[in-house]
Structures are given as structure tokens and as C-alpha cells.
Scaffold this motif. Structure first.
Motif, PDB file in Angstrom:
ATOM      1  N   CYS A  28       0.454   0.833  10.617  1.00 32.85           N
ATOM      2  CA  CYS A  28       0.094  -0.321   9.787  1.00 32.85           C
ATOM      3  C   CYS A  28       1.347  -0.967   9.200  1.00 32.85           C
ATOM      4  O   CYS A  28       2.175  -0.294   8.587  1.00 32.85           O
ATOM      5  CB  CYS A  28      -0.826   0.167   8.667  1.00 32.85           C
ATOM      6  N   THR A  88       1.503  -2.971   6.651  1.00 34.60           N
ATOM      7  CA  THR A  88       1.496  -2.903   5.185  1.00 34.60           C
ATOM      8  C   THR A  88       2.057  -1.564   4.715  1.00 34.60           C
ATOM      9  O   THR A  88       2.834  -1.501   3.758  1.00 34.60           O
ATOM     10  CB  THR A  88       0.062  -3.069   4.651  1.00 34.60           C
ATOM     11  N   GLY A  89       1.647  -0.481   5.399  1.00 28.31           N
ATOM     12  CA  GLY A  89       2.109   0.848   5.020  1.00 28.31           C
ATOM     13  C   GLY A  89       3.621   0.963   5.085  1.00 28.31           C
ATOM     14  O   GLY A  89       4.243   1.652   4.276  1.00 28.31           O
ATOM     15  N   CYS A 135       0.853  -1.191   0.000  1.00 28.24           N
ATOM     16  CA  CYS A 135       0.000   0.000   0.000  1.00 28.24           C
ATOM     17  C   CYS A 135       0.880   1.229   0.000  1.00 28.24           C
ATOM     18  O   CYS A 135       1.920   1.260   0.661  1.00 28.24           O
ATOM     19  CB  CYS A 135      -0.893   0.000   1.235  1.00 28.24           C
ATOM     20  N   GLY A 186      -8.358  -5.435   4.086  1.00 24.98           N
ATOM     21  CA  GLY A 186      -7.039  -6.048   4.239  1.00 24.98           C
ATOM     22  C   GLY A 186      -5.985  -5.074   3.748  1.00 24.98           C
ATOM     23  O   GLY A 186      -6.081  -3.864   3.953  1.00 24.98           O
ATOM     24  N   GLN A 187      -5.005  -5.601   3.057  1.00 25.39           N
ATOM     25  CA  GLN A 187      -3.949  -4.721   2.569  1.00 25.39           C
ATOM     26  C   GLN A 187      -4.457  -3.861   1.422  1.00 25.39           C
ATOM     27  O   GLN A 187      -5.203  -4.336   0.561  1.00 25.39           O
ATOM     28  CB  GLN A 187      -2.795  -5.573   2.075  1.00 25.39           C
ATOM     29  N   GLY A 188      -3.999  -2.613   1.388  1.00 26.74           N
ATOM     30  CA  GLY A 188      -4.292  -1.748   0.256  1.00 26.74           C
ATOM     31  C   GLY A 188      -5.393  -0.747   0.524  1.00 26.74           C
ATOM     32  O   GLY A 188      -6.190  -0.899   1.444  1.00 26.74           O
ATOM     33  N   GLU A 189      -5.410   0.315  -0.281  1.00 29.69           N
ATOM     34  CA  GLU A 189      -6.483   1.311  -0.252  1.00 29.69           C
ATOM     35  C   GLU A 189      -7.400   0.994  -1.439  1.00 29.69           C
ATOM     36  O   GLU A 189      -7.026   1.172  -2.598  1.00 29.69           O
ATOM     37  CB  GLU A 189      -5.868   2.724  -0.377  1.00 29.69           C
ATOM     38  N   CYS A 231      -9.307   4.848   3.585  1.00 30.64           N
ATOM     39  CA  CYS A 231      -8.726   5.711   4.614  1.00 30.64           C
ATOM     40  C   CYS A 231      -9.128   7.161   4.382  1.00 30.64           C
ATOM     41  O   CYS A 231      -8.663   8.058   5.090  1.00 30.64           O
ATOM     42  CB  CYS A 231      -7.219   5.514   4.742  1.00 30.64           C
ATOM     43  N   MET A 279      -0.142   4.243   1.042  1.00 31.96           N
ATOM     44  CA  MET A 279      -0.680   5.312   1.894  1.00 31.96           C
ATOM     45  C   MET A 279       0.197   5.601   3.117  1.00 31.96           C
ATOM     46  O   MET A 279       0.095   6.675   3.702  1.00 31.96           O
ATOM     47  CB  MET A 279      -2.119   4.990   2.322  1.00 31.96           C
ATOM     48  N   GLY A 280       0.984   4.658   3.549  1.00 31.97           N
ATOM     49  CA  GLY A 280       1.991   4.946   4.576  1.00 31.97           C
ATOM     50  C   GLY A 280       1.469   5.199   5.982  1.00 31.97           C
ATOM     51  O   GLY A 280       2.142   5.878   6.763  1.00 31.97           O
ATOM     52  N   CYS A 281       0.301   4.657   6.340  1.00 30.03           N
ATOM     53  CA  CYS A 281      -0.197   4.860   7.711  1.00 30.03           C
ATOM     54  C   CYS A 281       0.826   4.299   8.696  1.00 30.03           C
ATOM     55  O   CYS A 281       1.308   3.165   8.530  1.00 30.03           O
ATOM     56  CB  CYS A 281      -1.553   4.167   7.899  1.00 30.03           C
ATOM     57  N   CYS A 332      -3.632  -5.762   9.672  1.00 32.85           N
ATOM     58  CA  CYS A 332      -3.295  -5.920   8.265  1.00 32.85           C
ATOM     59  C   CYS A 332      -1.796  -5.819   8.015  1.00 32.85           C
ATOM     60  O   CYS A 332      -1.121  -4.971   8.535  1.00 32.85           O
ATOM     61  CB  CYS A 332      -4.090  -4.944   7.393  1.00 32.85           C
TER      62      CYS A 332
HETATM   63  S1  SF4 Z   1      -3.279  -0.850   4.124  1.00 37.33           S
HETATM   64 FE1  SF4 Z   1      -4.802   0.572   4.985  1.00 37.33          FE
HETATM   65  S2  SF4 Z   1      -4.036   1.127   7.033  1.00 37.33           S
HETATM   66 FE2  SF4 Z   1      -2.326   0.175   5.887  1.00 37.33          FE
HETATM   67  S3  SF4 Z   1      -1.188   1.906   4.959  1.00 37.33           S
HETATM   68 FE3  SF4 Z   1      -2.713   1.213   3.458  1.00 37.33          FE
HETATM   69  S4  SF4 Z   1      -4.524   2.494   3.810  1.00 37.33           S
HETATM   70 FE4  SF4 Z   1      -3.202   2.680   5.632  1.00 37.33          FE
END
Ligand code: SF4
Length: 348
Positions: A122, A124-125, A115, A160-163, A196, A117-119, A336
Motif C-alpha cells: 500500500c 499510504t502505508g 496510516c 481509503g487512506q487510514g485504518e 485490516c 499500519m505499514g502494509c 489507496c
Molecule cells: S491504508 Fe489500509 S492498506 Fe494502507 S497501510 Fe493503512 S491499513 Fe494498510
């Protein structure tokens, strides 16, 4: 796609499957048969599709590849939750989670590998973006998890993983296949997209004819905090997000869920709770408070029960529909991305 490789049948949505069959001179009803083989029965080859003419099976096999995800790891939680790591046709790894509640099964599926988005909370981020998933790769996660549970999925959640809205068309294609009478046939209201806060995606979803459910990962209603913990959505500020959600409720008549993962000392302070109440009050919202699973290597700790109860009470006292989601699968790293990170040697 490598040179000489066939296009992947999983990359086609329902309309794409219709076109592919039309190109082969097939009548319209073949699309329903093909969807049933791919996404109700999840067979692993065209030759198994016994009610299709053998010439059609051969023609499909000459034109498309069909490779089901393979389980690379399955972990069972003491609370019944199971977490799956799937190896896709090109070797990419993605995760799904199966959450049984009574006689229902909710499958949380990934819409992207990695992903962008870099939260900060998280796993995954932390790993960055790898690639978008195809509609079929999303549907198969749900179907194969349900098969492993020996049941059908009653609900599926793109959480799950990803936006999901960074892969909008494929995600909508997947939801439509999941909703299809020929496929897993999950009711539209039991299919949830969790974003998100990608406003153009929220606006677009409000125009779709199906009653899919929307969830938004809010996690802070204080702009500075949200900018820090969710840097990927800085360009869509909170006041615009709130307006987009109010517009969504007015257009669809449906109530979005605001997901609020409580992180001790980050978003459970009095100022944060007051901002959350202000954000969610006065329109058709539902706030879901989730005490956060700790993520290895990421900042943040699970808040105490008293802190969780105080947040829920403040919301309810303001007349906001509120729930506290029971934490599931903490013993199997169900947040995730945690499983994928352990399998990726370069992840830090
Ligand atoms: S998978 Fe969801 S929580 Fe994790 S970085 Fe991406 S948008 Fe954010």
C-alpha cells in the motif's frame, strides 16, 4: 489547533453539534438544520445558512471555523471511476474515489491522513501516519465527490487512506452523519467500514445499534505471510481474528466481507488458497477476490486471469460465498495512497 484559531465545526459529531447549539441556547431542531447545511448542502460559510437566525449564524462564525476541502486534483478513469485529492483546511492531502455502477455511486473515503499500519502493498502505508481526520472531513469527501458526479452517493466505504478503527469515534461519528436523515441519508447497510483486522474495533462495532457493514482486509490466511505484508496487525493473530469475526456474525446476524487482494506469487499459491478456504469456511463469510492494482515502488504484481479464476473456484467449491471485484481505475492509480504519494516530495 494554532493559537487564536477557532475550533473546526467539522470536528463535531451529531451529539457535539447538539451540545454546541445547546450552549448557544438553541432548540433541538436547530441541530437538524445545521447538519443539513453542513452535510446535505455542504455550504462554505455560516452566513449561507439562510433558515438560521442571523444572530445564530454570527455566533457560530465567532466560535467555529468552517473550511470545506478543496480539490487539489481530480483524475478520470476510462471506466468512469474518478479519483480525488483533497486539500484540507490545514493543507493536509487525502484521497477519495468515486465509483459509479449503473445508477449507483459508491464513494471510497479516507479516515486518516497517512496510516501507521505499514502494509507493504500500500502506497499510504509507505508514507506513514500524518493525522486523524474529523467526522466532517470524512462526510465532506463523500458529499463533494457525489456533487462533482452530479448525483447522490448510494454507498460509502471507509476504505481509503487510514485504518478506520485507529480513529474509531470520528469514523462512527461520520457514518452516523452520513446516515442522518438531515445529511446525505445513506442507508446504514450501504455504509461499510473496512479494517485490516483491528479486533477491538470489530468487537466494538458489533455492539453499535446501526447495521453498518464490516469488511476485513485479509490478504493472507497464512500467519507468516500476513505478518510480512501487514505488519501493523501482527498483534492480532489469524485464529483470534477468525474467532472475533464468528462472534461478530453471531451477535449481529450480518455477513462480513473478507477482502483478498491477490498478489502474484505472494498469496495465490496452493498453500495460501488452502489456508484461505480453511479461514473462511464454516461461518457466515463472504470473500471478495481483488486482482491487485500494481503500486509504484511496492513489491507485487497483478496475477493472471487463470490464477484469479482458480482462487474463486476453490472458494466456491468449498461452499464459501465468493465474488471477484472488477478492477476499477487502474489507469488513474486508484489504489489507496498512490495519488498522495506523488504529491509528497519526501515519499520514496
Ligand atoms: S491504508 Fe489500509 S492498506 Fe494502507 S497501510 Fe493503512 S491499513 Fe494498510
Amino acid at each position: 489547533m494554532p493559537d487564536g484559531a477557532l475550533p473546526d465545526i467539522a470536528s463535531l459529531d451529531a451529539d457535539g453539534l447538539s451540545r454546541a447549539l445547546g450552549d448557544l441556547g438553541q432548540p433541538a431542531f436547530r441541530q437538524r438544520q445545521l447538519i443539513a447545511w453542513l452535510y446535505a448542502r455542504a455550504v462554505d460559510g455560516f452566513e449561507s445558512m439562510s433558515d438560521l437566525p442571523s444572530a445564530l449564524r454570527s455566533a457560530l462564525a465567532e466560535r467555529y471555523s468552517l473550511v470545506l476541502p478543496e480539490p487539489a486534483e481530480v483524475r478520470h478513469s476510462s471506466d468512469g471511476t474518478r479519483k480525488y485529492l483533497w486539500k484540507l483546511a490545514d493543507g493536509v492531502l487525502v484521497e477519495s474515489v468515486g465509483i459509479p455502477v449503473g445508477d449507483r455511486l459508491t464513494v471510497c473515503f479516507s479516515t486518516q491522513a497517512g496510516c501507521a499500519m505499514g502494509c507493504t502493498f500500500c502506497a499510504t502505508g509507505k508514507g506513514g501516519f500524518v493525522r486523524n481526520l474529523t467526522p466532517g472531513e470524512m462526510v465532506w469527501q463523500v458529499v463533494l465527490v457525489a456533487r462533482e458526479f452530479g448525483t447522490r452517493a448510494s454507498n460509502a466505504v471507509a476504505m481509503g487512506q487510514g485504518e478506520p478503527f485507529n480513529n474509531y469515534d470520528a469514523t462512527l461519528g461520520a457514518l452516523r452523519l452520513m446516515n442522518s436523515k438531515s445529511g446525505p441519508e445513506i442507508g446504514a447497510r450501504h455504509l461499510t467500514v473496512s479494517t485490516c483486522g483491528v479486533i477491538p474495533g470489530i468487537q466494538r462495532l458489533s455492539t453499535e445499534p446501526e447495521q453498518f457493514t464490516l469488511a476485513v482486509s485479509l490478504h493472507s490466511a497464512v500467519q507468516a505471510t500476513r505478518d510480512r505484508i501487514m505488519p501493523g496487525v501482527r498483534r492480532w493473530p489469524l485464529d483470534e481474528l477468525q474467532q472475533a469475526l464468528v462472534d461478530y456474525t453471531q451477535r449481529t446476524g450480518r455477513r462480513p466481507t473478507l477482502e483478498f487482494a491477490l498478489i502474484a506469487g505472494v498469496n495465490d499459491t496452493p498453500g495460501e488458497v488452502a489456508a484461505l478456504v480453511d479461514f473462511a469456511r464454516g461461518w457466515m463469510s463472504h470473500v471478495n477476490v481483488i486482482p491487485m492494482n500494481p503500486v509504484v515502488g511496492a513489491p507485487g504484481q497483478r496475477p493472471g486471469d487463470a490464477s484469479v479464476a482458480a482462487v474463486a473456484e476453490a472458494l466456491s467449491a468449498a461452499g464459501i460465498e465468493t465474488s471477484v471485484r472488477t478492477e476499477r481505475g487502474a489507469d488513474i492509480e486508484a489504489a489507496c495512497g498512490q495519488l498522495t504519494q506523488r504529491h509528497r516530495p519526501s515519499a520514496g
